[in-house]
Scaffold this motif. Structure first.
Motif, short mmCIF file in Angstrom:
data_model
loop_
_atom_site.label_atom_id
_atom_site.label_comp_id
_atom_site.label_asym_id
_atom_site.label_seq_id
_atom_site.Cartn_x
_atom_site.Cartn_y
_atom_site.Cartn_z
N VAL A 168 0.76 -1.20 0.07
CA VAL A 168 -0.12 -0.01 -0.05
C VAL A 168 0.94 1.24 -0.08
CG1 VAL A 168 -0.28 -0.01 2.46
CG2 VAL A 168 -1.82 1.16 1.13
N VAL A 169 0.37 2.16 -0.80
CA VAL A 169 1.31 3.56 -0.91
C VAL A 169 0.41 4.77 -0.17
CG1 VAL A 169 2.34 5.14 -2.57
CG2 VAL A 169 2.60 2.56 -2.84
N PHE A 170 0.75 5.18 0.64
CA PHE A 170 0.09 6.50 1.01
C PHE A 170 0.96 7.58 0.65
CE2 PHE A 170 -0.66 3.15 4.30
CZ PHE A 170 -1.78 3.22 4.59
N GLU A 171 0.03 8.65 0.41
CA GLU A 171 0.60 10.07 -0.29
C GLU A 171 0.08 11.21 0.38
OE1 GLU A 171 2.07 8.95 -4.55
OE2 GLU A 171 -0.15 9.32 -4.29
N ASP A 172 0.75 12.18 0.56
CA ASP A 172 0.22 13.58 0.97
C ASP A 172 -0.34 13.43 2.41
OD1 ASP A 172 1.18 14.59 -1.50
OD2 ASP A 172 -0.68 14.59 -2.50
N TYR A 173 -0.07 12.74 3.31
CA TYR A 173 -0.25 12.61 4.75
C TYR A 173 0.01 14.02 5.20
CZ TYR A 173 -0.32 11.23 9.55
OH TYR A 173 -0.71 11.22 11.00
N CYS A 174 -1.38 14.46 6.04
CA CYS A 174 -1.13 15.86 6.67
C CYS A 174 -1.83 15.96 7.80
CB CYS A 174 -1.70 16.61 5.49
SG CYS A 174 -1.67 18.65 6.39
#
Length: 179
Positions: A168-174
Protein backbone atom coordinates in the motif's frame (compact mmCIF):
# COMPACT_ATOMS: atom_id res chain seq x y z
CA UNK A 1 6.04 9.41 13.83
CA UNK A 2 6.33 6.02 15.48
CA UNK A 3 5.11 2.46 14.92
CA UNK A 4 2.67 0.16 16.61
CA UNK A 5 3.54 -3.19 14.98
CA UNK A 6 6.21 -2.14 12.50
CA UNK A 7 5.79 -3.96 9.16
CA UNK A 8 8.55 -6.19 7.73
CA UNK A 9 9.17 -3.77 4.86
CA UNK A 10 8.41 -0.06 4.61
CA UNK A 11 9.86 3.30 3.55
CA UNK A 12 9.03 6.96 4.15
CA UNK A 13 10.44 9.60 1.85
CA UNK A 14 9.09 12.97 0.81
CA UNK A 15 5.30 12.82 0.72
CA UNK A 16 5.10 9.03 0.37
CA UNK A 17 4.90 6.12 2.82
CA UNK A 18 5.13 2.66 1.24
CA UNK A 19 4.28 -0.40 3.33
CA UNK A 20 4.32 -4.14 2.65
CA UNK A 21 1.96 -5.68 5.19
CA UNK A 22 2.78 -8.78 7.18
CA UNK A 23 0.43 -11.77 6.88
CA UNK A 24 -2.28 -12.42 9.48
CA UNK A 25 -2.39 -8.84 10.80
CA UNK A 26 -5.54 -7.02 11.88
CA UNK A 27 -7.27 -4.69 14.32
CA UNK A 28 -10.49 -6.10 15.82
CA UNK A 29 -12.04 -6.44 19.27
CA UNK A 30 -14.45 -9.26 20.19
CA UNK A 31 -17.75 -8.55 18.34
CA UNK A 32 -19.15 -11.48 16.33
CA UNK A 33 -15.83 -13.31 15.93
CA UNK A 34 -14.98 -13.48 19.63
CA UNK A 35 -11.30 -12.70 19.24
CA UNK A 36 -9.02 -9.71 19.82
CA UNK A 37 -6.49 -8.66 17.17
CA UNK A 38 -4.09 -5.77 17.72
CA UNK A 39 -1.42 -6.76 15.21
CA UNK A 40 -2.09 -4.43 12.25
CA UNK A 41 0.47 -1.82 11.21
CA UNK A 42 -0.07 1.72 12.55
CA UNK A 43 2.33 4.63 11.89
CA UNK A 44 1.25 7.57 14.03
CA UNK A 45 1.74 10.91 15.75
CA UNK A 46 0.37 11.74 19.23
CA UNK A 47 -2.11 14.65 19.15
CA UNK A 48 -3.71 16.25 22.23
CA UNK A 49 -5.82 18.91 20.50
CA UNK A 50 -8.53 19.04 17.88
CA UNK A 51 -7.13 18.15 14.46
CA UNK A 52 -7.80 17.37 10.83
CA UNK A 53 -5.86 14.52 9.22
CA UNK A 54 -6.00 13.59 5.55
CA UNK A 55 -4.28 11.14 3.25
CA UNK A 56 -4.43 9.68 -0.26
CA UNK A 57 -3.65 5.99 -0.71
CA UNK A 58 -3.78 3.06 -3.10
CA UNK A 59 -3.24 -0.62 -2.48
CA UNK A 60 -2.80 -3.85 -4.34
CA UNK A 61 -5.72 -5.40 -2.44
CA UNK A 62 -6.11 -9.10 -3.26
CA UNK A 63 -7.12 -11.11 -0.20
CA UNK A 64 -10.21 -11.02 1.98
CA UNK A 65 -10.12 -8.10 4.45
CA UNK A 66 -6.94 -6.46 3.06
CA UNK A 67 -7.30 -2.94 4.46
CA UNK A 68 -5.68 0.50 4.48
CA UNK A 69 -6.56 3.99 5.66
CA UNK A 70 -6.44 6.15 8.78
CA UNK A 71 -6.56 5.17 12.43
CA UNK A 72 -7.38 7.23 15.53
CA UNK A 73 -6.50 5.45 18.77
CA UNK A 74 -6.85 6.22 22.47
CA UNK A 75 -5.74 2.73 23.59
CA UNK A 76 -6.15 -0.95 22.62
CA UNK A 77 -9.87 -0.87 23.57
CA UNK A 78 -10.84 2.54 22.13
CA UNK A 79 -10.00 3.26 18.49
CA UNK A 80 -11.31 3.94 15.00
CA UNK A 81 -9.98 2.62 11.71
CA UNK A 82 -11.38 3.80 8.40
CA UNK A 83 -10.54 3.42 4.74
CA UNK A 84 -10.70 0.69 2.14
CA UNK A 85 -11.39 -2.91 3.06
CA UNK A 86 -11.39 -5.65 0.42
CA UNK A 87 -14.46 -7.87 0.88
CA UNK A 88 -15.93 -10.45 -1.51
CA UNK A 89 -13.63 -9.41 -4.34
CA UNK A 90 -14.26 -5.66 -4.23
CA UNK A 91 -13.24 -2.51 -2.40
CA UNK A 92 -15.53 -1.16 0.32
CA UNK A 93 -15.48 2.15 2.16
CA UNK A 94 -15.17 0.92 5.73
CA UNK A 95 -15.17 2.22 9.29
CA UNK A 96 -14.67 0.24 12.50
CA UNK A 97 -15.35 2.03 15.78
CA UNK A 98 -14.22 0.25 18.92
CA UNK A 99 -15.30 1.03 22.48
CA UNK A 100 -14.31 -2.30 24.06
CA UNK A 101 -16.33 -4.00 21.25
CA UNK A 102 -15.79 -3.30 17.56
CA UNK A 103 -18.61 -2.29 15.26
CA UNK A 104 -18.20 -2.32 11.48
CA UNK A 105 -19.89 -0.36 8.74
CA UNK A 106 -19.04 -0.69 5.06
CA UNK A 107 -20.33 0.39 1.67
CA UNK A 108 -19.24 -1.23 -1.60
CA UNK A 109 -17.46 1.08 -4.04
CA UNK A 110 -18.97 0.37 -7.46
CA UNK A 111 -16.24 2.30 -9.31
CA UNK A 112 -13.39 2.72 -6.83
CA UNK A 113 -10.85 5.39 -7.71
CA UNK A 114 -7.26 4.32 -8.32
CA UNK A 115 -6.24 6.54 -5.40
CA UNK A 116 -8.63 6.95 -2.47
CA UNK A 117 -8.71 10.04 -0.27
CA UNK A 118 -9.90 10.34 3.35
CA UNK A 119 -10.20 13.09 5.94
CA UNK A 120 -10.85 12.67 9.67
CA UNK A 121 -11.55 15.59 11.99
CA UNK A 122 -11.57 15.66 15.78
CA UNK A 123 -13.78 18.37 17.26
CA UNK A 124 -13.97 17.88 21.02
CA UNK A 125 -15.30 14.37 21.54
CA UNK A 126 -16.69 14.07 17.99
CA UNK A 127 -14.84 12.35 15.16
CA UNK A 128 -16.01 13.23 11.63
CA UNK A 129 -14.97 10.80 8.86
CA UNK A 130 -15.24 11.92 5.23
CA UNK A 131 -14.22 10.53 1.86
CA UNK A 132 -13.40 12.47 -1.30
CA UNK A 133 -15.15 12.29 -4.65
CA UNK A 134 -14.33 14.35 -7.73
CA UNK A 135 -18.01 15.24 -8.15
CA UNK A 136 -18.76 16.41 -4.59
CA UNK A 137 -15.48 16.98 -2.72
CA UNK A 138 -15.35 15.66 0.85
CA UNK A 139 -18.56 14.02 2.05
CA UNK A 140 -19.21 12.98 5.64
CA UNK A 141 -20.02 9.28 5.93
CA UNK A 142 -19.65 8.70 9.66
CA UNK A 143 -19.65 10.74 12.85
CA UNK A 144 -18.75 9.00 16.11
CA UNK A 145 -17.38 9.54 19.60
CA UNK A 146 -13.91 9.32 21.17
CA UNK A 147 -13.06 10.91 24.54
CA UNK A 148 -11.84 14.51 24.16
CA UNK A 149 -9.76 14.79 27.33
CA UNK A 150 -6.98 12.44 26.26
CA UNK A 151 -4.23 12.59 23.65
CA UNK A 152 -4.87 10.36 20.65
CA UNK A 153 -2.57 8.48 18.32
CA UNK A 154 -3.33 9.52 14.74
CA UNK A 155 -1.90 8.05 11.56
CA UNK A 156 -2.00 5.57 8.71
CA UNK A 157 -2.89 1.92 9.19
CA UNK A 158 -2.94 -1.23 7.07
CA UNK A 159 -3.34 -4.96 7.61
CA UNK A 160 -3.78 -8.36 5.93
CA UNK A 161 -6.00 -10.53 8.16
CA UNK A 162 -6.43 -13.44 5.73
CA UNK A 163 -3.69 -13.04 3.12
CA UNK A 164 0.05 -13.15 2.84
CA UNK A 165 0.47 -9.37 2.68
CA UNK A 166 0.26 -6.69 0.00
CA UNK A 167 1.73 -3.28 -0.80
CA UNK A 168 0.00 0.00 0.00
CA UNK A 169 1.20 3.51 -0.86
CA UNK A 170 0.14 6.52 1.23
CA UNK A 171 0.67 10.02 -0.17
CA UNK A 172 0.21 13.58 1.05
CA UNK A 173 -0.38 12.58 4.68
CA UNK A 174 -1.17 15.80 6.54
CA UNK A 175 -2.20 16.72 10.08
CA UNK A 176 -3.41 20.20 10.99
CA UNK A 177 -3.95 20.93 14.68
CA UNK A 178 -6.07 23.51 16.50
CA UNK A 179 -4.43 25.55 19.21
Amino acid sequence: MQWLNEPPKWSHSGNQIVIKTAPKTDFWHITHYGFIRDSGHFYFDAIATDFTVSVKFRGQYKDLYDQAGLMIRADEKHWIKTGIEYVDGSQHLSAVVTHEYSDWSMTPLVNPPETFQLRVERVGDAIHIASWSEAAGYQLFRMTYLPSLIPLQVGVMCASPEGDGYEVVFEDYCIETSV
